[in-house]
Design an enzyme around this catalytic site. Structure first.
Site, short mmCIF file in Angstrom:
data_model
loop_
_atom_site.label_atom_id
_atom_site.label_comp_id
_atom_site.label_asym_id
_atom_site.label_seq_id
_atom_site.Cartn_x
_atom_site.Cartn_y
_atom_site.Cartn_z
N SER A 1 -33.60 10.04 -3.54
CA SER A 1 -33.88 11.22 -2.16
C SER A 1 -34.72 12.48 -2.11
O SER A 1 -35.18 12.79 -3.87
CB SER A 1 -32.28 11.66 -1.58
N TYR B 1 -23.88 15.36 -4.68
CA TYR B 1 -24.79 13.58 -4.70
C TYR B 1 -26.24 14.10 -4.88
O TYR B 1 -27.50 13.42 -5.40
CB TYR B 1 -25.31 13.64 -3.48
N1 LIG Z 1 -30.77 8.23 5.57
C1 LIG Z 1 -31.16 8.79 4.79
O1 LIG Z 1 -31.21 10.21 4.84
C2 LIG Z 1 -31.57 9.02 3.04
C3 LIG Z 1 -32.43 10.18 3.10
C4 LIG Z 1 -32.74 9.44 1.21
C5 LIG Z 1 -32.25 8.86 0.56
N2 LIG Z 1 -31.15 7.59 1.17
C6 LIG Z 1 -30.81 6.95 -0.32
O2 LIG Z 1 -31.52 5.46 0.88
C7 LIG Z 1 -30.16 4.59 0.32
C8 LIG Z 1 -29.62 3.69 1.33
O3 LIG Z 1 -28.81 4.68 2.13
P1 LIG Z 1 -29.23 4.12 4.17
O4 LIG Z 1 -29.76 5.65 4.29
O5 LIG Z 1 -30.54 2.92 4.04
O6 LIG Z 1 -28.10 4.21 4.40
P2 LIG Z 1 -26.60 2.88 4.35
O7 LIG Z 1 -27.84 2.40 5.38
O8 LIG Z 1 -25.77 3.73 4.45
O9 LIG Z 1 -26.92 2.17 2.91
C9 LIG Z 1 -26.66 2.05 2.23
C10 LIG Z 1 -26.80 0.64 1.48
O10 LIG Z 1 -25.69 1.21 0.45
C11 LIG Z 1 -24.50 0.24 0.86
N3 LIG Z 1 -23.97 0.04 -0.52
C12 LIG Z 1 -23.04 1.07 -0.23
N4 LIG Z 1 -21.95 0.93 -1.54
C13 LIG Z 1 -22.14 -0.43 -2.23
C14 LIG Z 1 -21.64 -0.48 -2.99
N5 LIG Z 1 -20.55 -0.24 -3.64
N6 LIG Z 1 -22.42 -1.64 -3.31
C15 LIG Z 1 -23.29 -2.51 -2.93
N7 LIG Z 1 -24.13 -1.99 -1.95
C16 LIG Z 1 -23.24 -0.60 -1.38
C17 LIG Z 1 -23.97 -0.97 1.78
O11 LIG Z 1 -24.51 -1.61 1.71
P3 LIG Z 1 -22.35 -1.91 2.29
O12 LIG Z 1 -22.04 -0.71 2.73
O13 LIG Z 1 -22.37 -3.56 2.79
O14 LIG Z 1 -22.05 -1.85 0.92
C18 LIG Z 1 -25.51 -0.16 2.36
O15 LIG Z 1 -26.61 -1.40 2.49
C19 LIG Z 1 -29.31 5.56 -0.25
O16 LIG Z 1 -30.00 5.25 -1.60
C20 LIG Z 1 -28.97 6.75 -0.45
O17 LIG Z 1 -28.88 8.10 -1.10
C21 LIG Z 1 -30.87 8.00 2.39
#
Ligand SMILES: NC(=O)c1ccc[n+]([C@@H]2O[C@H](COP(=O)([O-])OP(=O)(O)OC[C@H]3O[C@@H](n4cnc5c(N)ncnc54)[C@H](OP(=O)(O)O)[C@@H]3O)[C@@H](O)[C@H]2O)c1
Length: 252
Positions: A137, A150
């Site tokens: 991130s 985080y």
């Molecule tokens: N959105 C943002 O602004 C942003 C910015 C920078 C970085 N990121 C990073 O991008 C990545 C994806 O996030 P996103 O934005 O796509 O959010 P998201 O839509 O909430 O996706 C998060 C994913 O992680 C999975 N996950 C969470 N806890 C888990 C567990 N205990 N076991 C297995 N899988 C798990 C969730 O699946 P289940 O709930 O089905 O398990 C979901 O598929 C993350 O690492 C986040 O830190 C996001």
């Protein structure tokens, strides 16, 4: 030997996009193994992707047993893993001393421990020219009051992955760390349960499709870090120039 990609966090947001776009750009793959807790969402991907077999592996990556399960599937099938995307993750905003301890543990386990363990489990199955995509991130660029743990987990991902990239160069396995700013996904449902999101984050919110498109371009070029958008690139440069003591005061 099956040619596969493995994507964690595939049930929503960026991970889901990685699956859809990898299916389009990596037609030579036999299967994409998709990992997350929500099995229904993983099954849905099988309907959306028609050219490659989607194999749902519903697992809670905060549990050690889940890594054992991944290891045993790998040992049984001995696939060639051409792409590994570590995208599972969660965030939690708020002041550290008021945060839910259970969620903090979950975040440390999924963002750091599971990412490291999955990488280690999959590496022996990765051939030359394969790719590891670690989703960090822009929070990795500096310490962030109000998002302290985080941001620290994502600094871990960035630094670990940059070092791993160097180690794996000899094996011609390329590691790219993706560092997006705010992206419009379900991430914020968990991250901001108890806190109002800062306005600037709402204003610069990117679309997951675009972030992943840029990330896969950078992965193809073998870049070390992928940052989407001019604003986030500027943030990265600023974070390199300014002392952390000043950054934490500006953020807080
Ligand atoms: N959105 C943002 O602004 C942003 C910015 C920078 C970085 N990121 C990073 O991008 C990545 C994806 O996030 P996103 O934005 O796509 O959010 P998201 O839509 O909430 O996706 C998060 C994913 O992680 C999975 N996950 C969470 N806890 C888990 C567990 N205990 N076991 C297995 N899988 C798990 C969730 O699946 P289940 O709930 O089905 O398990 C979901 O598929 C993350 O690492 C986040 O830190 C996001």
């Amino acid at each position: 030997m099956k040619k596969v990609a493995i994507v964690t966090g595939a049930s929503s947001g960026l991970g889901r996009q990685f699956v859809l776009q990898i299916a389009k750009s990596h037609g030579f793959l036999d299967e994409i193994w998709v990992v997350a807790r929500r099995a229904d969402r993983l099954l849905e991907l099988g309907v959306l992707v028609s050219n490659i077999v989607i194999r749902p592996i519903p697992l809670d990556l905060s549990k050690k047993d889940s890594i054992v399960r991944i290891r045993s599937i790998l040992a049984k099938e001995k696939p060639k893993v051409y792409v590994l995307v570590n995208c599972s993750g969660l965030g939690l905003a708020g002041l550290f001393d008021r945060q839910d301890e259970e969620l903090l543990d979950q975040m440390l386990k999924v963002n750091c421990l599971a990412l490291t363990r999955v990488t280690r489990a999959v590496l022996p199955y990765m051939p030359k020219k394969s790719r590891i995509v670690q989703v960090a991130s822009s929070a990795a660029f500096a310490p962030q009051p109000g998002f302290a743990v985080y941001a620290a987990t994502k600094s871990y991902v960035l630094n670990y992955s940059l070092a791993l990239r160097q180690e794996l160069k000899k094996r011609r396995i390329y590691v790219t760390t993706v560092c997006p700013g705010p992206v419009n996904t379900e991430f914020f449902d968990t991250a901001y349960q108890k806190k109002e999101m800062k306005l600037y984050k709402k204003l610069v919110m990117a679309k997951p499709e675009r972030v992943v498109k840029k990330a896969l371009k950078d992965v193809k070029k073998g870049r070390a870090v992928s940052v989407y958008g001019i604003l986030m690139k500027a943030v990265r440069v600023l974070c390199k120039l300014l002392p952390s003591s000043l950054i934490v005061r500006l953020i807080h």
